[in-house]
Design an enzyme around this catalytic site. Structure first.
Site, PDB file in Angstrom:
ATOM      1  N   LYS A 135       0.795  -1.180   0.125  1.00 16.13           N
ATOM      2  CA  LYS A 135      -0.006  -0.031  -0.067  1.00 16.13           C
ATOM      3  C   LYS A 135       1.065   1.100  -0.041  1.00 16.13           C
ATOM      4  CE  LYS A 135      -2.695   2.648   3.127  1.00 16.13           C
ATOM      5  NZ  LYS A 135      -3.719   2.652   4.362  1.00 16.13           N
ATOM      6  N   HIS A 137      -0.097   5.019  -0.767  1.00 17.86           N
ATOM      7  CA  HIS A 137      -0.917   5.983  -0.070  1.00 17.86           C
ATOM      8  C   HIS A 137      -0.145   7.365   0.379  1.00 17.86           C
ATOM      9  CE1 HIS A 137      -4.499   6.526   2.862  1.00 17.86           C
ATOM     10  NE2 HIS A 137      -4.591   7.542   2.026  1.00 17.86           N
ATOM     11  N   SER A 170      -5.508   3.387   0.497  1.00 18.47           N
ATOM     12  CA  SER A 170      -6.146   2.097   1.512  1.00 18.47           C
ATOM     13  C   SER A 170      -7.118   1.394   0.422  1.00 18.47           C
ATOM     14  CB  SER A 170      -6.942   2.842   2.445  1.00 18.47           C
ATOM     15  OG  SER A 170      -5.938   3.435   3.480  1.00 18.47           O
ATOM     16  N   ASP A 303       1.281   0.970  11.332  1.00 16.44           N
ATOM     17  CA  ASP A 303       1.084   2.403  11.044  1.00 16.44           C
ATOM     18  C   ASP A 303       0.360   3.293  11.949  1.00 16.44           C
ATOM     19  OD1 ASP A 303      -1.276   1.652  10.191  1.00 16.44           O
ATOM     20  OD2 ASP A 303      -1.460   2.779   8.628  1.00 16.44           O
ATOM     21  N   ASN A 304      -0.577   2.707  12.643  1.00 19.93           N
ATOM     22  CA  ASN A 304      -1.269   3.582  13.734  1.00 19.93           C
ATOM     23  C   ASN A 304      -2.042   2.768  14.565  1.00 19.93           C
ATOM     24  OD1 ASN A 304      -2.732   4.596  10.844  1.00 19.93           O
ATOM     25  ND2 ASN A 304      -3.899   3.284  12.219  1.00 19.93           N
ATOM     26  N   LYS A 335      -7.225   4.380  17.024  1.00 19.75           N
ATOM     27  CA  LYS A 335      -6.700   4.881  15.732  1.00 19.75           C
ATOM     28  C   LYS A 335      -7.330   6.432  15.535  1.00 19.75           C
ATOM     29  CE  LYS A 335      -7.026   4.926  10.579  1.00 19.75           C
ATOM     30  NZ  LYS A 335      -7.514   4.472   9.447  1.00 19.75           N
TER      31      LYS A 335
END
Length: 494
Positions: A135, A137, A170, A303-304, A335
Site C-alpha cells: 500500500k 498512500h 487504502s 502504522d497507527n 486509531k
C-alpha cells in the site's frame, strides 16, 4: 530504561541464538538486507506477545519477538496512515509538510518532494537494491487529481525505489487497481458499488480494474514480496536489498482470505490479523529458503492504532462489544486519537547474531527512526536537511550500555492535528479530548479547568488522571520544547 532478555528458546526461529551484546565493527562490514513490514491499523493489543488476553493467534510475530527484540514504547509519528508513511520514509514529521491533518485519497498528487532524501534513496546510494511492495498512500503524479491512464510520476520510482508494485492508497479507497512502477497494471475502467456490512467489509463506491478482488490483495502482495526475495537472490546474490512492505491489512475492508476464516476468536478482523501474521511467516520462510535469514534485519510494526471495527459493525470499538477483544490492549484510545491507543505500536526486530534473542525494551522510539538507523547500519552521515526527526536506535537493538535515553522526546499527532509531546514518563497534550475518533473529540475547558492534558505514563498507562493543573512547571517545559521543535524545523541533534 529497562531491557530484559527472556528465555523462550522453544519459540525462537532458526538462526536466532547466540547473539552478542556488542557486535564488532567488522561484523557490519557485510551490509545486511533490510525488510520493513508495516501493517495497516493493527493494534498494540492484537499480538499475543503484547497481550496475553488477545483472541488472535499470531505465532509468527510472537516467534520473531522471541528471536529478537520487542519494544513496548514504540510510536508511529501520527495516529493515521499517510502521515506515518511520510515519516517512515523521510525520517521527518509529516506536519512539517503540506499535510497538516487527515490523510490523502487514492487520487491525490505525490506528497514527498523528489529532492528529499528517503530511506530508499539513502540505501540506493549505498549500493542497495530497493523495492516497495504494498500500500503506497503517499500520492501519485503531480495533477490535482491523478489520471491513472497516464504515467504515474512522481511516484515511488522517483523517491529511490528501483521497483514498486502495489495499490495507490487504502484498500477501501478508489481506484481499486494495481500499479507496477509508474503504470497501472490494468486500468480501473469499471465501477463497483460500495461494500456492505457482513458481506464485503466496507469499501467506497468507485473505479475498479477488471478482475480486481479485495479479498485477494494481501495474498497477492505477499506472493510478490516472496517472489522479489527469490528473484533478487538469483539476479544479484551479492547485492543487499531494502524492501519496504506496507500491508493493506487489517484495515477496512475486513477481507480475510478463505484459508484463514475462523482462525481467531475475534471475528473477521481477528482472522485478518491472523492473515497478516501468515504474511510475516511467508517472508521469514522466504529468507530462510534463500539462505538470507542470518544477514537480514526484519522489522514488523503498524502504522497507527486500530479503530476496532468489525465486518459486522463498522462502529468504532465494536469489536470489543461483539468479541471481547480489545485491539488497544490496556491503552486508552483508538486509531486517530492522540491517546496512546492511536499511536503506540507493536514493534519487533530480528537480526540473528546482532540482536540478542528474547529482548524486551521500554526505550521510547518512533517509526521515523528508521532512516537514522539505516544510515548507521551502512556508515552514512545524514545531511542536515534529511531525517530531521530521526534517531539511531542501533544501540538499543544491540543491547549496548547507555546512560541516557536515545531520544530527547517524541512528538505525537492526531488525525485532526492535535499536538502532543512525550518526554520520559511525561506526556503533554495541547488540548482536551481525543483529537481523533473517540468521543469526546474536543472538550472546551470551562473557566478554571485545565486547557490540556498531562499524564504520568509510568504510573497511569490508561491516561485516566490529568495532572495538568498539578504540574505547571512540567507543562511549561514541555510546551516550550514542542514549540522549539516546530520553529527550528528539526528535533534530532544537528
Amino acid at each position: 530504561m529497562k531491557v530484559s532478555s527472556i528465555g523462550m528458546a522453544s519459540l525462537i526461529l532458526p538462526g536466532c541464538m547466540g547473539a552478542s551484546k556488542l557486535p564488532a565493527k567488522d561484523t557490519l562490514a557485510k551490509k545486511p538486507n533490510i525488510i520493513f513490514i508495516m501493517a495497516d491499523d493493527m493494534g498494540y493489543g492484537d499480538l499475543g506477545c503484547y497481550n496475553k488476553n488477545s483472541k488472535i493467534p499470531t505465532p509468527n510475530m510472537d516467534a520473531m519477538a522471541a528471536g529478537g527484540i520487542r519494544f513496548t514504547d514504540a510510536h508511529s509519528p501520527s495516529a493515521v496512515c499517510t502521515p506515518t508513511r511520510y515519516g517512515v520514509l523521510t525520517g521527518r514529521y509529516c506536519w512539517r509538510s503540506r499535510l497538516k491533518r487527515g490523510v490523502l485519497n487514492g487520487y491525490s498528487p505525490a506528497l514527498i518532494d523528489t529532492q528529499r532524501m528517503t530511506v530508499a534513496s539513502l540505501l540506493k546510494e549505498q549500493g542497495y537494491a530497493t523495492a516497495c511492495i504494498g500500500k503506497w498512500h503517499l500520492g501519485l503524479g503531480s495533477d490535482k487529481k491523478t489520471d491513472f491512464s497516464k504515467r504515474l510520476t512522481p511516484g515511488p520510482n522517483d523517491l529511490g525505489f528501483d521497483y514498486f508494485y502495489g495499490i495507490p492508497a487504502s484498500l477501501d479507497m478508489t481506484p481499486y487497481c494495481y500499479v507496477e512502477n509508474d503504470r497501472v497494471v490494468d486500468e480501473p475502467t469499471l465501477t463497483i458499488e460500495a461494500g456492505k456490512a457482513n458481506e464485503d467489509g466496507w469499501w467506497r463506491k468507485g473505479a475498479i480494474a477488471p478482475g480486481f478482488k479485495h479479498i485477494e490483495v494481501l495474498p497477492h502482495l505477499t506472493k510478490k514480496a516472496v517472489d522479489y526475495i527469490g528473484g533478487h537472490v538469483r539476479k544479484s546474490p551479492d547485492k543487499p536489498f531494502f524492501m519496504y512492505f506496507p500491508l493493506p491489512a487489517p484495515h477496512c475492508p475486513i477481507a480475510p482470505a478463505d484459508f484463514v476464516r475462523g482462525r481467531s476468536k475475534a471475528g473477521g478482523y481477528g482472522d485478518y490479523v491472523f492473515e497478516v501474521d501468515w504474511t510475516v511467516g511467508q517472508v521469514v520462510k522466504a529468507l530462510q529458503r534463500n539462505g538470507l535469514a542470518d544477514n537480514t534485519l526484519i522489522i514488523v510494526t503498524s502504522d497507527n492504532g486500530c479503530p476496532g471495527r468489525t465486518k459486522i459493525d463498522r462502529a468504532h470499538s465494536s469489536i470489543v462489544k461483539l468479541y471481547g477483544h480489545n485491539p488497544s490492549g490496556a491503552l486508552r484510545g483508538i486509531k486517530a486519537d492522540v491517546w496512546d491507543g492511536g499511536h503506540r505500536e507493536p514493534f519487533i526486530a530480528r537480526w540473528p547474531g546482532k540482536i540478542p534473542a528474547g529482548t524486551v525494551s521500554d526505550e521510547l522510539v518512533c517509526l521515523t527512526d528508521l532512516m537514522a538507523t539505516c544510515a548507521a547500519i551502512v556508515g552514512a552521515k545524514l545531511p542536515d536537511d534529511a531525517g530531521e526527526d530521526s534517531y539511531n536506535i542501533l544501540p538499543v537493538l544491540f543491547d549496548q550500555e547507555r546512560s541516557e535515553p536515545i531520544r530527547e522526546a517524541v512528538v505525537h499527532h492526531s488525525s485532526s492535528g492535535v499536538f502532543c509531546i512525550r518526554q520520559g514518563k511525561w506526556k503533554l497534550i495541547l488540548g482536551r479530548g481525543s483529537g481523533g475518533f473517540s468521543k469526546p473529540k474536543v472538550i472546551k475547558p470551562k473557566p478554571g479547568e485545565p486547557e490540556g492534558q498531562l499524564y504520568n505514563m509510568e504510573e497511569d498507562l490508561a491516561e485516566s488522571k490529568n495532572l495538568w493543573s498539578e504540574h505547571p512547571g512540567i507543562v511549561e517545559r514541555l510546551t516550550n520544547l514542542l514549540e522549539k521543535y516546530k520553529q527550528q524545523g528539526y528535533s534530532r541533534p544537528i
